[in-house]
Write a protein that holds these residues in place. Structure first.
Motif, PDB file in Angstrom:
ATOM      1  N   LEU A 114      13.479  52.168  -5.233  1.00 33.73           N
ATOM      2  CA  LEU A 114      13.000  51.529  -6.475  1.00 33.73           C
ATOM      3  C   LEU A 114      12.047  50.358  -6.182  1.00 33.73           C
ATOM      4  O   LEU A 114      12.234  49.734  -5.188  1.00 33.73           O
ATOM      5  CB  LEU A 114      14.206  50.968  -7.126  1.00 33.73           C
ATOM      6  CG  LEU A 114      14.781  51.034  -8.437  1.00 33.73           C
ATOM      7  CD1 LEU A 114      15.502  49.881  -8.907  1.00 33.73           C
ATOM      8  CD2 LEU A 114      14.766  52.211  -9.155  1.00 33.73           C
ATOM      9  N   LEU A 115      11.142  50.076  -6.976  1.00 32.78           N
ATOM     10  CA  LEU A 115      10.114  49.092  -6.650  1.00 32.78           C
ATOM     11  C   LEU A 115      10.545  47.675  -7.014  1.00 32.78           C
ATOM     12  O   LEU A 115      10.820  47.380  -8.150  1.00 32.78           O
ATOM     13  CB  LEU A 115       8.812  49.442  -7.366  1.00 32.78           C
ATOM     14  CG  LEU A 115       7.613  48.564  -7.100  1.00 32.78           C
ATOM     15  CD1 LEU A 115       7.301  48.561  -5.609  1.00 32.78           C
ATOM     16  CD2 LEU A 115       6.430  49.049  -7.881  1.00 32.78           C
ATOM     17  N   ALA A 116      10.573  46.802  -6.020  1.00 30.87           N
ATOM     18  CA  ALA A 116      10.859  45.384  -6.243  1.00 30.87           C
ATOM     19  C   ALA A 116       9.815  44.585  -5.483  1.00 30.87           C
ATOM     20  O   ALA A 116      10.120  43.848  -4.574  1.00 30.87           O
ATOM     21  CB  ALA A 116      12.269  45.044  -5.766  1.00 30.87           C
ATOM     22  N   LEU A 117       8.565  44.774  -5.874  1.00 31.49           N
ATOM     23  CA  LEU A 117       7.497  44.078  -5.167  1.00 31.49           C
ATOM     24  C   LEU A 117       7.526  42.597  -5.514  1.00 31.49           C
ATOM     25  O   LEU A 117       7.561  42.218  -6.664  1.00 31.49           O
ATOM     26  CB  LEU A 117       6.130  44.656  -5.552  1.00 31.49           C
ATOM     27  CG  LEU A 117       5.857  46.079  -5.074  1.00 31.49           C
ATOM     28  CD1 LEU A 117       4.551  46.584  -5.665  1.00 31.49           C
ATOM     29  CD2 LEU A 117       5.812  46.120  -3.567  1.00 31.49           C
ATOM     30  N   GLY A 118       7.482  41.782  -4.498  1.00 29.24           N
ATOM     31  CA  GLY A 118       7.417  40.333  -4.696  1.00 29.24           C
ATOM     32  C   GLY A 118       6.001  39.927  -5.030  1.00 29.24           C
ATOM     33  O   GLY A 118       5.091  40.740  -5.043  1.00 29.24           O
ATOM     34  N   PRO A 119       5.807  38.636  -5.303  1.00 29.67           N
ATOM     35  CA  PRO A 119       4.465  38.172  -5.613  1.00 29.67           C
ATOM     36  C   PRO A 119       3.546  38.375  -4.409  1.00 29.67           C
ATOM     37  O   PRO A 119       3.924  38.139  -3.285  1.00 29.67           O
ATOM     38  CB  PRO A 119       4.657  36.690  -5.919  1.00 29.67           C
ATOM     39  CG  PRO A 119       6.011  36.343  -5.480  1.00 29.67           C
ATOM     40  CD  PRO A 119       6.790  37.591  -5.297  1.00 29.67           C
ATOM     41  N   SER A 120       2.354  38.854  -4.695  1.00 32.51           N
ATOM     42  CA  SER A 120       1.381  39.062  -3.636  1.00 32.51           C
ATOM     43  C   SER A 120      -0.007  38.865  -4.207  1.00 32.51           C
ATOM     44  O   SER A 120      -0.205  38.844  -5.402  1.00 32.51           O
ATOM     45  CB  SER A 120       1.528  40.462  -3.044  1.00 32.51           C
ATOM     46  OG  SER A 120       1.338  41.429  -4.036  1.00 32.51           O
ATOM     47  N   ALA A 121      -0.971  38.722  -3.326  1.00 32.22           N
ATOM     48  CA  ALA A 121      -2.341  38.520  -3.754  1.00 32.22           C
ATOM     49  C   ALA A 121      -3.268  39.378  -2.916  1.00 32.22           C
ATOM     50  O   ALA A 121      -2.996  39.645  -1.769  1.00 32.22           O
ATOM     51  CB  ALA A 121      -2.711  37.048  -3.609  1.00 32.22           C
ATOM     52  N   ILE A 144      15.505  44.585   3.635  1.00 30.49           N
ATOM     53  CA  ILE A 144      16.821  43.998   3.394  1.00 30.49           C
ATOM     54  C   ILE A 144      17.781  45.081   2.927  1.00 30.49           C
ATOM     55  O   ILE A 144      17.352  46.165   2.501  1.00 30.49           O
ATOM     56  CB  ILE A 144      16.744  42.865   2.335  1.00 30.49           C
ATOM     57  CG1 ILE A 144      16.171  43.394   1.015  1.00 30.49           C
ATOM     58  CG2 ILE A 144      15.931  41.684   2.852  1.00 30.49           C
ATOM     59  CD1 ILE A 144      16.223  42.419  -0.131  1.00 30.49           C
ATOM     60  N   ASN A 145      19.061  44.794   3.003  1.00 32.16           N
ATOM     61  CA  ASN A 145      20.065  45.721   2.470  1.00 32.16           C
ATOM     62  C   ASN A 145      19.849  45.888   0.975  1.00 32.16           C
ATOM     63  O   ASN A 145      19.446  44.961   0.294  1.00 32.16           O
ATOM     64  CB  ASN A 145      21.477  45.186   2.719  1.00 32.16           C
ATOM     65  CG  ASN A 145      21.846  45.249   4.176  1.00 32.16           C
ATOM     66  OD1 ASN A 145      21.336  46.080   4.919  1.00 32.16           O
ATOM     67  ND2 ASN A 145      22.722  44.358   4.595  1.00 32.16           N
ATOM     68  N   GLY A 146      20.116  47.056   0.482  1.00 27.91           N
ATOM     69  CA  GLY A 146      20.026  47.303  -0.950  1.00 27.91           C
ATOM     70  C   GLY A 146      18.722  47.958  -1.387  1.00 27.91           C
ATOM     71  O   GLY A 146      18.583  48.331  -2.542  1.00 27.91           O
ATOM     72  N   LEU A 147      17.765  48.086  -0.486  1.00 33.54           N
ATOM     73  CA  LEU A 147      16.528  48.775  -0.863  1.00 33.54           C
ATOM     74  C   LEU A 147      16.821  50.260  -1.000  1.00 33.54           C
ATOM     75  O   LEU A 147      17.542  50.841  -0.205  1.00 33.54           O
ATOM     76  CB  LEU A 147      15.437  48.556   0.188  1.00 33.54           C
ATOM     77  CG  LEU A 147      14.895  47.141   0.326  1.00 33.54           C
ATOM     78  CD1 LEU A 147      13.891  47.078   1.475  1.00 33.54           C
ATOM     79  CD2 LEU A 147      14.252  46.677  -0.965  1.00 33.54           C
ATOM     80  N   SER A 148      16.251  50.877  -2.024  1.00 28.72           N
ATOM     81  CA  SER A 148      16.462  52.305  -2.207  1.00 28.72           C
ATOM     82  C   SER A 148      15.336  53.118  -1.557  1.00 28.72           C
ATOM     83  O   SER A 148      15.509  54.288  -1.259  1.00 28.72           O
ATOM     84  CB  SER A 148      16.550  52.637  -3.691  1.00 28.72           C
ATOM     85  OG  SER A 148      15.379  52.227  -4.342  1.00 28.72           O
ATOM     86  N   ARG A 149      14.192  52.492  -1.335  1.00 26.30           N
ATOM     87  CA  ARG A 149      13.059  53.180  -0.698  1.00 26.30           C
ATOM     88  C   ARG A 149      12.238  52.156   0.055  1.00 26.30           C
ATOM     89  O   ARG A 149      11.985  51.070  -0.454  1.00 26.30           O
ATOM     90  CB  ARG A 149      12.210  53.861  -1.762  1.00 26.30           C
ATOM     91  CG  ARG A 149      11.047  54.623  -1.200  1.00 26.30           C
ATOM     92  CD  ARG A 149      10.308  55.381  -2.287  1.00 26.30           C
ATOM     93  NE  ARG A 149       9.219  56.118  -1.663  1.00 26.30           N
ATOM     94  CZ  ARG A 149       8.061  56.337  -2.238  1.00 26.30           C
ATOM     95  NH1 ARG A 149       7.825  55.914  -3.448  1.00 26.30           N
ATOM     96  NH2 ARG A 149       7.133  57.006  -1.605  1.00 26.30           N
ATOM     97  N   ARG A 176       8.345  48.530  -0.433  1.00 29.41           N
ATOM     98  CA  ARG A 176       9.792  48.290  -0.621  1.00 29.41           C
ATOM     99  C   ARG A 176      10.120  48.443  -2.094  1.00 29.41           C
ATOM    100  O   ARG A 176       9.408  47.985  -2.963  1.00 29.41           O
ATOM    101  CB  ARG A 176      10.196  46.926  -0.086  1.00 29.41           C
ATOM    102  CG  ARG A 176       9.476  45.763  -0.675  1.00 29.41           C
ATOM    103  CD  ARG A 176       9.642  44.460   0.106  1.00 29.41           C
ATOM    104  NE  ARG A 176      10.999  44.094   0.352  1.00 29.41           N
ATOM    105  CZ  ARG A 176      11.708  43.241  -0.403  1.00 29.41           C
ATOM    106  NH1 ARG A 176      11.157  42.680  -1.447  1.00 29.41           N
ATOM    107  NH2 ARG A 176      12.935  42.976  -0.105  1.00 29.41           N
ATOM    108  N   ARG A 177      11.209  49.126  -2.338  1.00 28.24           N
ATOM    109  CA  ARG A 177      11.719  49.319  -3.695  1.00 28.24           C
ATOM    110  C   ARG A 177      13.201  48.986  -3.683  1.00 28.24           C
ATOM    111  O   ARG A 177      13.917  49.434  -2.798  1.00 28.24           O
ATOM    112  CB  ARG A 177      11.502  50.748  -4.175  1.00 28.24           C
ATOM    113  CG  ARG A 177      10.037  51.123  -4.271  1.00 28.24           C
ATOM    114  CD  ARG A 177       9.889  52.546  -4.737  1.00 28.24           C
ATOM    115  NE  ARG A 177       8.515  52.964  -4.641  1.00 28.24           N
ATOM    116  CZ  ARG A 177       7.724  53.126  -5.693  1.00 28.24           C
ATOM    117  NH1 ARG A 177       8.180  52.911  -6.899  1.00 28.24           N
ATOM    118  NH2 ARG A 177       6.486  53.511  -5.527  1.00 28.24           N
ATOM    119  N   GLY A 178      13.630  48.242  -4.658  1.00 26.68           N
ATOM    120  CA  GLY A 178      15.021  47.791  -4.712  1.00 26.68           C
ATOM    121  C   GLY A 178      15.928  48.737  -5.414  1.00 26.68           C
ATOM    122  O   GLY A 178      15.597  49.726  -5.960  1.00 26.68           O
TER     123      GLY A 178
END
Length: 184
Positions: free
Chosen positions: A23-30, A115-120, A182-184
């Motif tokens: 699942l997507l959990a993208l942090g802030p990026s530029a 990190i732990n918990g990432l689905s993809r 990374r996806r959460g």
């Protein structure tokens, strides 16, 4: 998969992208400043700051991606790539894993990109070093694009994030490009 090749005095190596589904959990990026391509793309290693090299390489890679989504700079990937480029320059090691250092996955875990918990998740890495005019961001990206494995990382639809590290030793520049998703 590991691949290494000497090409026009630019030494390049690649680790194959490793992909695991989640699942997507993208942090802030530029995105890199688009003017960095023209302003710093042709500067030799001795003329570049870490920031200018990072922005130029990211900009040039995004141009190579054509119609694909731009990669966004991620601070965690930047930190992992920065440390690896520095280690290569200081130790004289040119490898994806230098003595006293974990491999790419371990480095990405250390900066908490993985990190732990990432689905993809997916990651890949390109490295290079070169001297003087062969070590400009443009020459490095051009060399990567002439190598099928490096090109695959740059053009991969699996990646959304990038972190570029650069370290110079006088006229010699060491580059690391870490790619990720990374996806959460």
């Amino acid at each position: 998969m590991r691949f290494a090749q000497r090409h026009d005095r630019v030494f390049i190596a690649i680790t194959g992208a490793f992909v695991a589904l989640l699942l997507l959990a993208l942090g802030p990026s530029a995105s890199a400043d688009a003017s960095a391509c023209s302003k710093y793309g042709n500067k030799g290693p001795a003329q570049l700051t870490k920031k200018h090299a990072r922005n130029a390489v990211t900009c040039l890679i995004n141009r190579e991606r054509g119609g694909r989504a731009n990669l966004h700079q991620d601070g965690r990937l930047i930190e992992a790539a920065r440390k690896h480029s520095s280690r290569m320059a200081k130790s004289g090691c040119f490898s994806h894993t230098c003595p006293g250092e974990s491999g790419l996955q371990g480095r990405l875990e250390r900066v908490r990109y993985l990190i732990n918990g990432l689905s993809r998740w997916a990651y890949g890495e390109n490295i290079a070093w070169a001297r003087r005019s062969s070590g400009t961001p443009r020459q490095i990206v051009n060399a990567w694009m002439r190598s099928s494995g490096h090109r695959a990382n740059i053009l991969s639809k699996n990646f959304r994030d990038i972190g570029v590290g650069f370290h110079n030793r006088g006229s010699k520049g060491y580059y690391t490009a870490d790619f990720g998703l990374r996806r959460g």
